[in-house]
Design a protein around this motif. Structure first.
Motif, PDB file in Angstrom:
ATOM      1  N   ALA A 111       0.791  -1.164   0.258  1.00  0.00           N
ATOM      2  CA  ALA A 111      -0.204   0.142  -0.771  1.00  0.00           C
ATOM      3  C   ALA A 111       0.876   1.310  -0.114  1.00  0.00           C
ATOM      4  O   ALA A 111       0.709   2.695  -1.071  1.00  0.00           O
ATOM      5  CB  ALA A 111      -1.002   0.323   0.924  1.00  0.00           C
ATOM      6  N   GLN A 159      -5.861   2.341   5.033  1.00  0.00           N
ATOM      7  CA  GLN A 159      -7.256   2.407   6.019  1.00  0.00           C
ATOM      8  C   GLN A 159      -6.629   0.292   6.272  1.00  0.00           C
ATOM      9  O   GLN A 159      -6.419  -0.027   5.140  1.00  0.00           O
ATOM     10  CB  GLN A 159      -8.271   3.188   5.660  1.00  0.00           C
ATOM     11  N   PHE A 213      -9.421  -5.955   5.934  1.00  0.00           N
ATOM     12  CA  PHE A 213      -8.950  -5.407   4.915  1.00  0.00           C
ATOM     13  C   PHE A 213      -7.882  -4.616   4.688  1.00  0.00           C
ATOM     14  O   PHE A 213      -7.923  -3.774   5.818  1.00  0.00           O
ATOM     15  CB  PHE A 213      -9.981  -4.582   4.054  1.00  0.00           C
ATOM     16  N   VAL A 214      -7.117  -4.022   3.630  1.00  0.00           N
ATOM     17  CA  VAL A 214      -5.698  -2.836   3.425  1.00  0.00           C
ATOM     18  C   VAL A 214      -6.355  -2.157   2.285  1.00  0.00           C
ATOM     19  O   VAL A 214      -6.064  -2.732   1.619  1.00  0.00           O
ATOM     20  CB  VAL A 214      -4.385  -3.662   3.610  1.00  0.00           C
ATOM     21  N   ARG A 215      -6.473  -0.364   2.898  1.00  0.00           N
ATOM     22  CA  ARG A 215      -7.290  -0.132   1.095  1.00  0.00           C
ATOM     23  C   ARG A 215      -6.300   1.068   1.442  1.00  0.00           C
ATOM     24  O   ARG A 215      -5.833   1.756   2.361  1.00  0.00           O
ATOM     25  CB  ARG A 215      -8.799   0.131   2.047  1.00  0.00           C
ATOM     26  N   ASP A 216      -5.854   1.436   0.118  1.00  0.00           N
ATOM     27  CA  ASP A 216      -4.886   2.465   0.045  1.00  0.00           C
ATOM     28  C   ASP A 216      -5.815   3.780  -1.058  1.00  0.00           C
ATOM     29  O   ASP A 216      -6.660   3.235  -1.707  1.00  0.00           O
ATOM     30  CB  ASP A 216      -3.608   2.185  -0.553  1.00  0.00           C
ATOM     31  N   ASN A 217      -5.300   4.739  -1.142  1.00  0.00           N
ATOM     32  CA  ASN A 217      -5.327   5.396  -2.170  1.00  0.00           C
ATOM     33  C   ASN A 217      -4.579   5.622  -3.171  1.00  0.00           C
ATOM     34  O   ASN A 217      -4.456   6.821  -3.993  1.00  0.00           O
ATOM     35  CB  ASN A 217      -5.938   6.881  -2.333  1.00  0.00           C
ATOM     36  N   ALA A 266      -8.935  -8.540  -3.976  1.00  0.00           N
ATOM     37  CA  ALA A 266      -8.721  -7.562  -3.783  1.00  0.00           C
ATOM     38  C   ALA A 266     -10.010  -6.461  -5.347  1.00  0.00           C
ATOM     39  O   ALA A 266      -9.924  -6.980  -6.056  1.00  0.00           O
ATOM     40  CB  ALA A 266      -7.357  -7.324  -4.438  1.00  0.00           C
ATOM     41  N   ASP A 267      -9.903  -5.294  -4.997  1.00  0.00           N
ATOM     42  CA  ASP A 267     -10.784  -4.832  -5.712  1.00  0.00           C
ATOM     43  C   ASP A 267     -10.108  -3.535  -5.981  1.00  0.00           C
ATOM     44  O   ASP A 267      -8.949  -3.089  -5.143  1.00  0.00           O
ATOM     45  CB  ASP A 267     -12.256  -4.262  -4.983  1.00  0.00           C
ATOM     46  N   SER A 268     -10.085  -2.974  -7.052  1.00  0.00           N
ATOM     47  CA  SER A 268      -8.954  -2.249  -8.174  1.00  0.00           C
ATOM     48  C   SER A 268      -9.550  -0.937  -8.953  1.00  0.00           C
ATOM     49  O   SER A 268     -10.467  -2.093  -9.553  1.00  0.00           O
ATOM     50  CB  SER A 268      -7.480  -1.906  -7.667  1.00  0.00           C
ATOM     51  N   THR A 306      -8.257  -2.415  -2.622  1.00  0.00           N
ATOM     52  CA  THR A 306      -8.048  -2.499  -1.212  1.00  0.00           C
ATOM     53  C   THR A 306      -7.884  -3.972  -1.204  1.00  0.00           C
ATOM     54  O   THR A 306      -8.480  -4.984  -2.287  1.00  0.00           O
ATOM     55  CB  THR A 306     -10.018  -2.416  -1.000  1.00  0.00           C
ATOM     56  N   HIS A 315      -8.944  -7.780   0.454  1.00  0.00           N
ATOM     57  CA  HIS A 315      -9.496  -8.001   2.078  1.00  0.00           C
ATOM     58  C   HIS A 315      -8.973  -9.512   2.073  1.00  0.00           C
ATOM     59  O   HIS A 315      -9.069 -10.688   0.957  1.00  0.00           O
ATOM     60  CB  HIS A 315     -11.301  -8.187   0.796  1.00  0.00           C
TER      61      HIS A 315
END
Lengths: 585, 160
Positions: free
Chosen positions: A486, A499, A512-516, A564-566, A573, A575
């Motif tokens: 991330a 996050q 989950f680990v989410r980044d921008n 993952a979603d992206s 993100t 999961h």
């Protein structure tokens, strides 16, 4: 397995890249396994054959012996039944013989008093009439006609039948002829009865009408036979009926050909006639040259004697045979399942040995990689750096650049080796599972990463995370890899926002680990968790391609899955779950 | 300490690694106090004095370096065997042994520590880091660490 893997990845392309235990386990070679198993099953059937064959042979031999004993017992009892029946015929013939002898002796004494002296035609005719004879002639001992009841009777004496009877009677015993058509068309049999009178030895030649004989013998037979199904006949030498108690018989009739064929050749035998299958036995009536024949239906003959016992025995035999068949079937099943189990355990043991040796080899391999592959890299890097630091003045600027490239690659390859070793070791390593405070673990990792140059600028928040049953060291590795990722992909953002959180999906916690950050194109999501697969160019984002593969493997070993979603430039993100049992609450 | 003034025994079979290690120590002026054994047997012979004419190994004079840097994967006698021999000798048992190896294998770590190793260091590939590591090693074991019958200050004075 490959189907499972494909479907898992097909799902991934819709909902995100997804790697679960199924895909994790899918590294095997189950494709070839099925046909091998089928072949093994066939071999099992074959390997059961010898035992089965032995069992079948034993049963067949036992049944054969039983059937032989039964059949020979039956044959014996049938033979005995026939013999007993034959004895009946002999007895009947003997009785008839005795009765005839008694009658003859009284006839002889009567003849000697009436016909022994001077005789003429009137005397003879009168005597024949009183005796109900068809005709009567008296000859001298040498066969010369003395007197006859009719001219025809006298002429008859020159017939071969009469001459034969008279010649036989000359020896002193009465003789009888077969039936024939006598004077006046009546069916008769001749009897030549020798007697002695005052004038010496003479022979009385009597013509007995067939009807008279029939009445006499029928009366005799009717009282002499024990069974109503038995038919008795007194037959002459040509098979014509002299007497019978059988209602279907007629005086002087020939018996049917099939019946007569038996008696002409044998003393006894079976035949199939108008009244079914019957058995016939004949016995000679000594003084007459005639025969006593009695018949009995075959089923009556045997049923009466041994039928019921035989039926029971054959029923026992049938029961035994069917029980043996069932037994053989069970034996076959037992043998094949036993053989199957034996083969399976042999194959299992073989597979185990192969696996153990493969594991040992892998172990030796990774040890060697770990130890020996790093040493040359260290030399490459070390001497490059010595060149750079101690001979910098002698080197042109691009020579220094090339040496930098050499060093960077050596270090990069070292990282690759480390990642690969960690990845391969993970497959063998035992999990030490306990309840882990995931939130605290994630916070520790965040603190650690924030102290590195890349981590300081990012805004990382850790939300409330439920505890989990997991191997803490491995779970830590998951967070390190996901958070490093991330950070790496969001370092161009200002600020980089990361996050760490959790939600619940069907009652199971999903972390989950989410980044921008830079994100990735979901079209390539299937490559995300494969080892050495990268979705970014190395000059944009450095990396070995092991990190996410390691995450997928750790999660898979916990029975969980990761996806993952992206979208490109839209952040990513990741999961993951830790399996159904991972719900720590 | 050794009678010949040796402070460090380096047991290492890879000549490149030997050279790099020597260079790293050179920067801290420790290289001239270093003896290199190229395999496990040579290390044992050196430590037990078998290489200076004694008839029986172990009967000769013990050499007591201030620290032994030991690789694990060695020809003839491997590092763990050497370690075991050192630890089972009453005099040598006191000498600090640092495993300096490429192996990150867990079992090597576990076995080394259960045989009584003092430190376990994985040689980094990056030479700068390697130099840092060696510097730290020398600083700690030769300057800070106190051994019976000597002092860090003495050792520093003698080595410089």
């Amino acid at each position: 397995m490959s189907v499972l893997r494909r479907s898992a990845l097909a799902g991934a392309s819709v909902t995100g890249a997804e790697v679960g235990p199924a895909a994790e386990a899918g590294e095997g070679d189950a494709g070839a396994g099925w046909s091998a198993r089928v072949r093994a099953a066939v071999r099992v059937e074959r390997s059961a054959w010898p035992g089965l064959l032995a069992g079948a042979t034993l049963v067949a031999v036992l049944l054969g012996v039983f059937a032989y004993v039964l059949a020979s017992t039956e044959a014996t009892s049938r033979r005995e039944a026939r013999q007993r029946f034959g004895a009946q015929a002999t007895i009947a013939a003997g009785l008839t013989d005795a009765i005839l002898a008694t009658l003859e002796s009284s006839a002889t004494s009567q003849a000697s008093s009436v016909l022994g002296g001077a005789i003429d035609t009137a005397v003879v005719r009168d005597y024949a009439k009183r005796s109900n004879d068809a005709f009567l002639a008296v000859t001298a001992g040498d066969g010369r006609l003395l007197a006859a009841s009719s001219d025809a009777a006298g002429a008859l004496l020159s017939s071969p039948r009469a001459l034969a009877a008279m010649r036989a009677a000359e020896s002193g015993a009465p003789r009888f002829s077969d039936l024939f058509t006598g004077p006046g068309g009546a069916t008769v049999a001749i009897g030549a009865i020798p007697f002695s009178g005052p004038a010496g030895r003479r022979i009385e030649v009597v013509g007995y009408p067939a009807a008279t004989l029939y009445v006499f013998f029928s009366g005799l037979l009717a009282g002499a036979l024990p069974s109503a199904s038995t038919h008795a006949f007194v037959l002459d030498g040509n098979g014509r009926i002299l007497g019978s108690q059988y209602s279907g018989a007629r005086a002087g009739e020939r018996v049917p050909v099939y019946f007569w064929n038996v008696l002409r050749r044998h003393r006894a035998g079976g035949y199939h006639g108008a009244s079914g299958s019957r058995y016939v036995v004949a016995a000679p009536i000594r003084t007459t040259g005639w025969r006593m024949a009695i018949t009995e239906p075959l089923d009556q003959l045997y049923t009466a004697l041994s039928g019921s016992r035989s039926w029971v025995l054959w029923a026992v035999f049938a029961a035994l045979a069917s029980a043996s068949l069932v037994g053989l079937g069970l034996l076959a099943r037992a043998l094949s399942s036993k053989a199957l189990i034996a083969r399976q355990s042999r194959e299992l043991a073989r597979a185990n040995r192969a696996l153990t040796s493969a594991n040992a080899e892998l172990d030796a391999f990774s040890y060697s990689v770990s130890h020996d592959l790093r040493a040359p890299l260290r030399a490459v890097d070390g001497f490059s750096q010595i060149l750079l630091s101690e001979h910098a003045g002698e080197l042109a600027p691009d020579a220094r650049h090339y040496l930098d490239v050499v060093r960077r690659n050596a270090v990069g390859m070292g990282a690759l080796i480390d990642g690969l070793l960690a990845f391969s070791r993970l497959g063998q390593q035992q999990l030490s599972v306990r309840t882990v405070d995931v939130e605290r673990l994630a916070q520790d990792v965040v603190v650690e990463l924030q102290s590195t140059p890349g981590g300081a600028a990012a805004e990382i928040t850790v939300e409330q995370l439920p505890p989990a049953r997991a191997d803490a060291a491995l779970l830590r590795q998951v967070f390190v890899n996901l958070l490093s990722n991330a950070l790496k992909y969001s370092r161009g953002r200002s600020p980089a926002i990361i996050q760490v959180g959790a939600e619940r999906l069907n009652g199971v916690p999903v972390y989950f680990v989410r980044d921008n950050g830079a994100g990735f194109d979901m079209r390539h999501a299937d490559k995300l968790f494969k080892v050495f697969q990268r979705l970014h160019r190395a000059e944009d984002y450095e990396g070995t391609g092991v990190g996410l593969a390691l995450v997928a493997r750790i999660v898979g070993r916990h029975g969980g899955r990761v996806w993952a979603d992206s979208k490109p430039d839209g952040g990513a993100t990741f999961h993951f779950t830790l399996g159904a049992a991972a719900d720590g609450r | 300490m050794g009678a010949d003034g040796i402070e460090i025994l380096l047991v290492e079979d890879n000549p490149d690694d030997v050279e790099l290690t020597l260079r790293a120590f050179e920067r801290h002026r420790l290289a001239n106090r270093m003896h290199v054994a190229r395999d496990g047997q040579e290390a044992l012979d050196y430590l037990f004095g078998a290489d200076c004419g004694a008839a029986v190994a172990g009967a000769g004079e013990r050499r007591l370096p201030r620290v032994i840097l030991l690789d694990l994967k060695l020809p003839k006698v491997d590092g763990l065997e050497v370690l075991r021999a050192i630890r089972s000798d009453t005099v040598l048992a006191r000498v600090p042994v640092v495993i300096l190896t490429s192996s990150r294998e867990e079992r090597d770590l576990v076995e080394s520590y259960s045989l009584g190793v003092n430190s376990y260091i994985v040689k980094p590939i990056d030479f700068s880091k390697f130099v840092e590591t060696v510097q730290a090693l020398g600083f700690y074991w030769l300057l800070l660490n106190e051994l019976p019958g000597t002092s860090g200050a003495e050792a520093l004075g003698r080595s410089s």
